[in-house]
Enzyme design. Sequence first.
Site, PDB file in Angstrom:
ATOM      1  N   CYS A 106       0.795  -1.235   0.000  1.00 19.49           N
ATOM      2  CA  CYS A 106       0.000   0.000   0.000  1.00 19.49           C
ATOM      3  C   CYS A 106       0.829   1.289   0.000  1.00 19.49           C
ATOM      4  CB  CYS A 106      -0.994   0.019   1.147  1.00 19.49           C
ATOM      5  SG  CYS A 106      -1.206  -1.507   2.016  1.00 19.49           S
ATOM      6  N   ARG A 146       7.125 -10.851   5.827  1.00 16.83           N
ATOM      7  CA  ARG A 146       6.789 -10.652   7.235  1.00 16.83           C
ATOM      8  C   ARG A 146       7.438 -11.750   8.042  1.00 16.83           C
ATOM      9  NH1 ARG A 146       0.396  -9.404   6.261  1.00 16.83           N
ATOM     10  NH2 ARG A 146       0.756  -7.812   4.668  1.00 16.83           N
ATOM     11  N   GLN A 175       0.920 -11.135  -2.735  1.00 17.01           N
ATOM     12  CA  GLN A 175      -0.493 -10.789  -2.643  1.00 17.01           C
ATOM     13  C   GLN A 175      -1.029 -10.436  -4.022  1.00 17.01           C
ATOM     14  OE1 GLN A 175       0.050  -7.451   0.092  1.00 17.01           O
ATOM     15  NE2 GLN A 175      -1.052  -8.609   1.651  1.00 17.01           N
ATOM     16  N   ASP A 225      -2.732  -8.046  -4.939  1.00 15.77           N
ATOM     17  CA  ASP A 225      -3.122  -6.810  -4.274  1.00 15.77           C
ATOM     18  C   ASP A 225      -3.652  -5.775  -5.263  1.00 15.77           C
ATOM     19  OD1 ASP A 225      -3.385  -5.362  -2.020  1.00 15.77           O
ATOM     20  OD2 ASP A 225      -1.245  -5.032  -1.670  1.00 15.77           O
ATOM     21  N   HIS A 275      -5.223  -1.450  -4.979  1.00 16.50           N
ATOM     22  CA  HIS A 275      -5.751  -0.346  -4.186  1.00 16.50           C
ATOM     23  C   HIS A 275      -6.598   0.530  -5.069  1.00 16.50           C
ATOM     24  CE1 HIS A 275      -2.292  -1.738  -1.816  1.00 16.50           C
ATOM     25  NE2 HIS A 275      -3.196  -1.636  -0.868  1.00 16.50           N
ATOM     26  N   LYS A 280     -14.693  -3.377   6.895  1.00 16.48           N
ATOM     27  CA  LYS A 280     -14.243  -4.307   5.860  1.00 16.48           C
ATOM     28  C   LYS A 280     -15.238  -5.425   5.626  1.00 16.48           C
ATOM     29  CE  LYS A 280     -11.591  -7.042   9.138  1.00 16.48           C
ATOM     30  NZ  LYS A 280     -10.435  -7.839   9.417  1.00 16.48           N
ATOM     31  N   HIS A 296      -8.459  -1.351  -0.001  1.00 15.37           N
ATOM     32  CA  HIS A 296      -7.518  -2.460  -0.236  1.00 15.37           C
ATOM     33  C   HIS A 296      -8.362  -3.671  -0.597  1.00 15.37           C
ATOM     34  CE1 HIS A 296      -4.475  -0.532   2.577  1.00 15.37           C
ATOM     35  NE2 HIS A 296      -5.596  -0.064   3.081  1.00 15.37           N
TER      36      HIS A 296
HETATM   37 ZN   LIG Z   1      -3.163  -2.453   0.968  1.00 10.58          ZN
END
Ligand SMILES: [Zn+2]
Length: 650
Positions: A342, A371, A389, A391, A393, A477, A523
């Site tokens: 992000c 991580r 991910q 991912d 945005h 969320k 997200h």
């Molecule tokens: Zn994010």
Amino acid sequence: MSEKQIKITLPDGTVKEYPKGVTGIDVAGSISEGLARNVLAAKVNGEVWDATRPVDRDATLQLLTWNDKEGKSTFWHSSAHLMAEALESLFPGVKFGIGPAIETGFYYDVDFGDQEFDPLKDIPRLENKMLELAREKNQYKREEIDKKSAIKYFTEKGDEYKIELLRDLEDGSITFYHQGNFTDLCRGPHIPNTGFIKAAKILNIAGAYWRGDEKRKQLTRLYGVTFPKQKELTEYLELLEEARKRDHRKLGKELELFTFSEKVGMGLPLWLPKGTMLRERLVDFLKKAQLKAGYEGVITPHIGNKQLYITSGHYEKYGKDSFQPIKVPDENDEFLLKPMNCPHHCEIYKARPRSYKELPLRLAEFGTVYRYEQSGELHGLTRVRGFTQDDAHIFCRHDQVKDEFKKVIDLVLYVFNTLGFENFTAQISLRDPENKSKYIGEDKNWEIAEKAIIEAADEKGLKTVTVLGEAAFYGPKLDFMVKDALNRSWQLGTIQVDYNLPERFELEYTGSDNQKHRPVMIHRAPFGSLERFVAILIEHCAGEFPLWLSPEQFIILPISEKFSSFSEDLLKYLEENNFTGSVDNRDEKIGRKIRDAEIKKVPFMFIVGEKEQESNTVSVRKHKEGDIGSFDRKGLLGFMNSETEKSMNL
Ligand SMILES: [Zn+2]
Ligand SMILES: [Zn+2]
């Protein structure tokens, strides 16, 4: 109202009066006899209590049964006491550490002293003893006790572990629980009596250091599970056996999808060619769908300057417990492996001034993040230290949130349907209305976003559960909970509103009013991570991937060496038409080659012999189904194309 009456508010909102000192079981009995027989515990003012514990003032009360998560965990924790009682009777003098409920079942850490626990012989004895004691229907009795007496009890018993636990407890808050001949230091709660436990199984034995400290004594951790019906235990054991066969770590190895190397590092998966093929097919599939849905691809580096994560807040939150900064010759500069994509995407948004006309801006990246999970937490592909991910945005205006949510829901459903996950629910996580100060962002915007999510889910016909207080501090969320073929629940696919990062990165756009405004950030990740998703997919389909995803879609089986050049030629033809497979050129009998291909779960086998070569055809066998006829080349291609389409489950 008399002073001896109290008001009990039930979950449906009904308020009833009961005499002071009423118990959960009494309340259940006033509703129905059947309920009273099945009630395991009661949630009183949000706290789980013994169903036999008196309530002496007005309260909200929810009755918990086997069908409630907290009912089950009370059942299992009580079973740990039962197991301890059985152990004490079989091994007099054993000492106990801690015995909590876990997601499925419970464990107890035991110090057997000089006595030996022989699993082969002692597990059946222990299980039988547990059931014998359960049949006595002994009540779990709560006793409040002062610290001195409690320490005295365990000193006389000679259990130094309980004494150590007691030392950390405050006087006035200590309780013992007794059942049958067994007494334990415990906060509770427990089920009413041992008679509820009708089936018991000891599942596993492991070593566990006292208090997780490897410098201290290693105790024996006995894992068990219990049920209110024998039938449920039988079903559970069948499920375990099926899950063992489908374990993605086992299948990942057998199907040559991925591996781990201690030299590379724990929790860092190495994707093998077949696994990579599978993964890339998933990526291509989602990329195509995202392109249609108006996403734009971006690529960002695997590291970022520490300042970036100070701005985003990630450094403060995860910095200490994660991978440490990377040094460079310039001492003032430090970099971090990126824990999230992000912040990078925020900087892409900021690369130039934005106008309202550009919104929503949807930036997508298959971004790899790192991580540092504790080594004990690592598990195959589901818990790793580096993962990718799917991912994206979405930067949009407040009034666009609902529409964007609907579009993301469409995309997620498209993904699930195509992959054959048909059983799912969506969890909507909202603010705790009692505690609004915990959350960042304006009240008005939260209201808009929460309403938008609820309406979007409703308009899309999702089965939803709404949970108050489960929102992130930065926004509400929606998470998808998916059931796999073994009826296990997985959290996949998440959509989150974020008011925090746009604030921290000072993101802006110029509105139609020519004023500066702050966009909302959403997200979203339909798969979550490719690693975890592939793990779940492997277990869901037991390694028998749908044809369109299969890394090895076919195998050509020449009957003898004589047909290898014909086979190689066929392979080339199929590869040119975007199918992947191989030729089994081993000097083996055809029966053996077919058996091996079946074990490897290859969807299609193409057998080539004298007849096929002469007529320029192939004999096709389908995995698990056998012979399905012969095709010429064009016919084969048409057949494979239509099978691929069918396998997309659309
Ligand atoms: Zn994010
Ligand atoms: Zn307990």
